[in-house]
Design a protein around this motif. Structure first.
Motif, PDB file in Angstrom:
ATOM      1  N   THR A   1      38.290   7.247  36.935  1.00 33.66           N
ATOM      2  CA  THR A   1      39.004   7.322  38.212  1.00 33.66           C
ATOM      3  C   THR A   1      39.176   8.734  38.745  1.00 33.66           C
ATOM      4  O   THR A   1      39.308   8.921  39.949  1.00 33.66           O
ATOM      5  CB  THR A   1      40.392   6.681  38.081  1.00 33.66           C
ATOM      6  OG1 THR A   1      41.162   7.401  37.102  1.00 33.66           O
ATOM      7  CG2 THR A   1      40.275   5.223  37.653  1.00 33.66           C
ATOM      8  N   GLU A   2      39.194   9.739  37.862  1.00 33.13           N
ATOM      9  CA  GLU A   2      39.502  11.116  38.273  1.00 33.13           C
ATOM     10  C   GLU A   2      38.602  12.110  37.549  1.00 33.13           C
ATOM     11  O   GLU A   2      39.077  12.922  36.734  1.00 33.13           O
ATOM     12  CB  GLU A   2      40.979  11.438  37.963  1.00 33.13           C
ATOM     13  CG  GLU A   2      41.986  10.437  38.488  1.00 33.13           C
ATOM     14  CD  GLU A   2      42.406  10.746  39.920  1.00 33.13           C
ATOM     15  OE1 GLU A   2      41.925  11.764  40.454  1.00 33.13           O
ATOM     16  OE2 GLU A   2      43.194   9.969  40.472  1.00 33.13           O
ATOM     17  N   PRO A   3      37.296  12.117  37.803  1.00 28.09           N
ATOM     18  CA  PRO A   3      36.410  13.015  37.059  1.00 28.09           C
ATOM     19  C   PRO A   3      36.751  14.496  37.228  1.00 28.09           C
ATOM     20  O   PRO A   3      36.605  15.278  36.282  1.00 28.09           O
ATOM     21  CB  PRO A   3      35.017  12.685  37.628  1.00 28.09           C
ATOM     22  CG  PRO A   3      35.269  11.983  38.919  1.00 28.09           C
ATOM     23  CD  PRO A   3      36.556  11.259  38.759  1.00 28.09           C
TER      24      PRO A   3
ATOM     25  N   ASP B   1      41.407   5.614  25.376  1.00 29.23           N
ATOM     26  CA  ASP B   1      41.673   4.864  26.600  1.00 29.23           C
ATOM     27  C   ASP B   1      42.101   5.797  27.726  1.00 29.23           C
ATOM     28  O   ASP B   1      41.689   5.624  28.882  1.00 29.23           O
ATOM     29  CB  ASP B   1      42.779   3.825  26.355  1.00 29.23           C
ATOM     30  CG  ASP B   1      42.316   2.681  25.468  1.00 29.23           C
ATOM     31  OD1 ASP B   1      41.097   2.558  25.236  1.00 29.23           O
ATOM     32  OD2 ASP B   1      43.182   1.923  24.999  1.00 29.23           O
ATOM     33  N   LEU B   2      42.926   6.790  27.392  1.00 31.82           N
ATOM     34  CA  LEU B   2      43.381   7.748  28.399  1.00 31.82           C
ATOM     35  C   LEU B   2      42.198   8.541  28.953  1.00 31.82           C
ATOM     36  O   LEU B   2      42.049   8.693  30.178  1.00 31.82           O
ATOM     37  CB  LEU B   2      44.411   8.690  27.769  1.00 31.82           C
ATOM     38  CG  LEU B   2      45.045   9.739  28.673  1.00 31.82           C
ATOM     39  CD1 LEU B   2      45.853   9.099  29.797  1.00 31.82           C
ATOM     40  CD2 LEU B   2      45.941  10.681  27.856  1.00 31.82           C
ATOM     41  N   TYR B   3      41.357   9.036  28.076  1.00 34.77           N
ATOM     42  CA  TYR B   3      40.175   9.805  28.477  1.00 34.77           C
ATOM     43  C   TYR B   3      39.249   8.964  29.364  1.00 34.77           C
ATOM     44  O   TYR B   3      38.809   9.409  30.436  1.00 34.77           O
ATOM     45  CB  TYR B   3      39.437  10.269  27.229  1.00 34.77           C
ATOM     46  CG  TYR B   3      38.219  11.134  27.489  1.00 34.77           C
ATOM     47  CD1 TYR B   3      38.288  12.517  27.367  1.00 34.77           C
ATOM     48  CD2 TYR B   3      36.984  10.574  27.821  1.00 34.77           C
ATOM     49  CE1 TYR B   3      37.171  13.315  27.577  1.00 34.77           C
ATOM     50  CE2 TYR B   3      35.867  11.357  28.037  1.00 34.77           C
ATOM     51  CZ  TYR B   3      35.970  12.730  27.917  1.00 34.77           C
ATOM     52  OH  TYR B   3      34.865  13.507  28.141  1.00 34.77           O
ATOM     53  N   ASP B   4      38.947   7.736  28.910  1.00 35.88           N
ATOM     54  CA  ASP B   4      38.014   6.882  29.648  1.00 35.88           C
ATOM     55  C   ASP B   4      38.552   6.511  31.031  1.00 35.88           C
ATOM     56  O   ASP B   4      37.783   6.437  32.003  1.00 35.88           O
ATOM     57  CB  ASP B   4      37.710   5.615  28.852  1.00 35.88           C
ATOM     58  CG  ASP B   4      36.872   5.884  27.618  1.00 35.88           C
ATOM     59  OD1 ASP B   4      36.271   6.975  27.521  1.00 35.88           O
ATOM     60  OD2 ASP B   4      36.815   5.000  26.739  1.00 35.88           O
ATOM     61  N   GLU B   5      39.871   6.281  31.123  1.00 37.27           N
ATOM     62  CA  GLU B   5      40.444   5.928  32.420  1.00 37.27           C
ATOM     63  C   GLU B   5      40.394   7.123  33.380  1.00 37.27           C
ATOM     64  O   GLU B   5      40.085   6.962  34.563  1.00 37.27           O
ATOM     65  CB  GLU B   5      41.897   5.465  32.241  1.00 37.27           C
ATOM     66  CG  GLU B   5      42.603   5.079  33.527  1.00 37.27           C
ATOM     67  CD  GLU B   5      41.970   3.885  34.235  1.00 37.27           C
ATOM     68  OE1 GLU B   5      42.266   3.681  35.428  1.00 37.27           O
ATOM     69  OE2 GLU B   5      41.178   3.150  33.597  1.00 37.27           O
ATOM     70  N   ILE B   6      40.663   8.319  32.858  1.00 35.93           N
ATOM     71  CA  ILE B   6      40.574   9.504  33.703  1.00 35.93           C
ATOM     72  C   ILE B   6      39.125   9.754  34.116  1.00 35.93           C
ATOM     73  O   ILE B   6      38.839  10.089  35.279  1.00 35.93           O
ATOM     74  CB  ILE B   6      41.151  10.734  32.977  1.00 35.93           C
ATOM     75  CG1 ILE B   6      42.641  10.536  32.700  1.00 35.93           C
ATOM     76  CG2 ILE B   6      40.951  12.002  33.814  1.00 35.93           C
ATOM     77  CD1 ILE B   6      43.251  11.607  31.813  1.00 35.93           C
ATOM     78  N   ALA B   7      38.189   9.569  33.175  1.00 37.15           N
ATOM     79  CA  ALA B   7      36.766   9.758  33.498  1.00 37.15           C
ATOM     80  C   ALA B   7      36.322   8.788  34.577  1.00 37.15           C
ATOM     81  O   ALA B   7      35.514   9.128  35.443  1.00 37.15           O
ATOM     82  CB  ALA B   7      35.925   9.583  32.240  1.00 37.15           C
TER      83      ALA B   7
ATOM     84  N   GLY C   1      28.820   7.095  29.243  1.00 42.21           N
ATOM     85  CA  GLY C   1      28.852   7.455  30.657  1.00 42.21           C
ATOM     86  C   GLY C   1      30.029   8.312  31.043  1.00 42.21           C
ATOM     87  O   GLY C   1      30.062   8.868  32.133  1.00 42.21           O
ATOM     88  N   SER C   2      31.034   8.442  30.146  1.00 43.83           N
ATOM     89  CA  SER C   2      32.169   9.303  30.458  1.00 43.83           C
ATOM     90  C   SER C   2      31.728  10.760  30.438  1.00 43.83           C
ATOM     91  O   SER C   2      30.880  11.166  29.642  1.00 43.83           O
ATOM     92  CB  SER C   2      33.291   9.100  29.441  1.00 43.83           C
ATOM     93  OG  SER C   2      33.810   7.793  29.523  1.00 43.83           O
ATOM     94  N   GLN C   3      32.313  11.552  31.309  1.00 42.29           N
ATOM     95  CA  GLN C   3      31.991  12.976  31.355  1.00 42.29           C
ATOM     96  C   GLN C   3      32.465  13.621  30.069  1.00 42.29           C
ATOM     97  O   GLN C   3      33.631  13.475  29.694  1.00 42.29           O
ATOM     98  CB  GLN C   3      32.687  13.634  32.544  1.00 42.29           C
ATOM     99  CG  GLN C   3      32.456  15.137  32.642  1.00 42.29           C
ATOM    100  CD  GLN C   3      33.194  15.733  33.817  1.00 42.29           C
ATOM    101  OE1 GLN C   3      33.563  15.040  34.745  1.00 42.29           O
ATOM    102  NE2 GLN C   3      33.419  17.038  33.770  1.00 42.29           N
TER     103      GLN C   3
ATOM    104  N   VAL D   1      51.741   9.251  34.732  1.00 45.86           N
ATOM    105  CA  VAL D   1      51.636   7.850  35.138  1.00 45.86           C
ATOM    106  C   VAL D   1      50.655   7.104  34.240  1.00 45.86           C
ATOM    107  O   VAL D   1      50.919   5.979  33.784  1.00 45.86           O
ATOM    108  CB  VAL D   1      51.209   7.752  36.620  1.00 45.86           C
ATOM    109  CG1 VAL D   1      50.854   6.310  36.984  1.00 45.86           C
ATOM    110  CG2 VAL D   1      52.326   8.269  37.527  1.00 45.86           C
ATOM    111  N   LEU D   2      49.508   7.721  33.956  1.00 46.97           N
ATOM    112  CA  LEU D   2      48.503   7.064  33.121  1.00 46.97           C
ATOM    113  C   LEU D   2      49.011   6.871  31.694  1.00 46.97           C
ATOM    114  O   LEU D   2      48.756   5.836  31.073  1.00 46.97           O
ATOM    115  CB  LEU D   2      47.216   7.885  33.112  1.00 46.97           C
ATOM    116  CG  LEU D   2      46.414   7.879  34.420  1.00 46.97           C
ATOM    117  CD1 LEU D   2      45.237   8.834  34.328  1.00 46.97           C
ATOM    118  CD2 LEU D   2      45.937   6.475  34.753  1.00 46.97           C
ATOM    119  N   VAL D   3      49.718   7.859  31.160  1.00 41.40           N
ATOM    120  CA  VAL D   3      50.289   7.724  29.819  1.00 41.40           C
ATOM    121  C   VAL D   3      51.248   6.535  29.774  1.00 41.40           C
ATOM    122  O   VAL D   3      51.212   5.718  28.844  1.00 41.40           O
ATOM    123  CB  VAL D   3      51.003   9.024  29.396  1.00 41.40           C
ATOM    124  CG1 VAL D   3      51.863   8.794  28.156  1.00 41.40           C
ATOM    125  CG2 VAL D   3      49.981  10.121  29.113  1.00 41.40           C
TER     126      VAL D   3
END
Length: 298
Positions: A132-134, A124-130, A251-253, A192-194
């Motif tokens: 919103t913040e590539p 979930d952390l990886y996907d959210e960063i991918a 689709g995630s980087q 913040v994301l964590v």
């Protein structure tokens, strides 16, 4: 954000509990369990799933008793888990080359106040960063961009591609984690994301969880009272073929391969990591096996 009801639940008294836990680890990277949690029960369940690792804080059978101890005179950071302080979600054994693949934690006696487990799915952390913040994801996936543990520690990345083509997370956010200057602007956002993705779990007596350590982060809130937990770490038995890490959402980087090496000399970057300190972190240090190598680590 998901909650506890979205996670697999297993009763250790069921005859097929081992297969159900394994299925939870394969599909979700975690399983919550209950029922008959004595030391021997936990050892029996663990031995059916993993090859147990012994380490500095464990007994000879590999079980570590997590209870509050008198404060160490030298204030060793890796002993913070034996206090009543908050521990931010982290990877167990982040300072060793090969952290344990599986972690089990069982509650024998909950705290009177606080002590809630905090779990974060690295996928979930990886996907959210991918999503919103590539650019941040690319920086967090850069080989040798982070150093975990005291002393020389382990040079690596927060996200790394495994030999199976999946992605693994390795993270801690306390004073024993140091990041390259290019990550300076990303760490606050990462905190913040964590926090946003944390799943709180109030373990009661005879309850616990098993998680894939290179996918899930675990921590706890501060507490008051005589809290008592048992922890076991290890690696999946070969017969179980438990896959490493996680597969990012389509689709995630992808994370950069951990085998890639930068052109900057190793000794120079290691020096930069040691001196590139961010502002003092607000959280307490994490206790796990990070500060010293695991005994019996293959």
């Amino acid at each position: 954000m998901r909650d506890i009801e979205d996670l697999p639940h297993v009763d250790l008294r069921d005859p097929d509990s081992t297969s159900r836990i394994l299925n939870g680890l394969i599909t979700h990277g975690i399983a919550l369990f209950q029922g008959g949690i004595e030391r021997n029960d936990l050892l029996c369940a663990a031995r059916s799933l993993i090859r147990i690792r012994t380490h500095r804080d464990s007994d000879s059978d590999g079980v570590t008793t997590i209870a509050q101890r008198p404060a160490a005179k030298d204030g060793e950071a890796s002993l913070a888990g034996f206090t009543d302080r908050q521990l931010w979600p982290h990877t167990d054994g982040s300072a060793v080359c090969r952290p344990p693949r599986v972690l089990m934690l069982a509650c024998l006696r909950p705290a009177q106040i606080g002590g809630s487990s905090h779990l974060v799915d690295g996928r979930d952390l990886y996907d959210e960063i991918a999503r919103t913040e590539p650019a941040m994801l690319a920086a967090l996936s850069k080989p040798r961009s982070a150093c975990f543990g005291g002393g020389p520690g382990h040079l690596g990345a927060v996200f790394e591609q495994t030999t199976e083509g999946r992605t693994a997370v390795r993270l801690r956010l306390d004073e024993l984690a140091r990041f390259a200057p290019m990550l300076a602007l990303s760490i606050d956002r990462l905190r913040v994301l964590v926090e946003q993705l944390t799943i709180p779990v109030d373990l009661r007596e005879c309850q616990g969880y098993v998680l894939v350590n290179d996918r899930w982060l675990h921590g706890r809130t501060g507490f008051a009272g005589n809290r008592l937990m048992l922890r076991i770490i290890g690696d999946p038995l070969p017969t179980h073929a438990l896959p490493s890490g996680f597969c990012p959402a389509e689709g995630s980087q992808p994370a950069l391969r951990a085998t890639w090496r930068p052109s900057i000399p190793h000794h120079y970057l290691a020096h930069r990591l040691r001196v590139a300190q961010l502002r003092p972190p607000s959280m307490e240090p994490i206790n796990d096996v990070d500060a010293r190598p695991l005994k019996g680590t293959p």
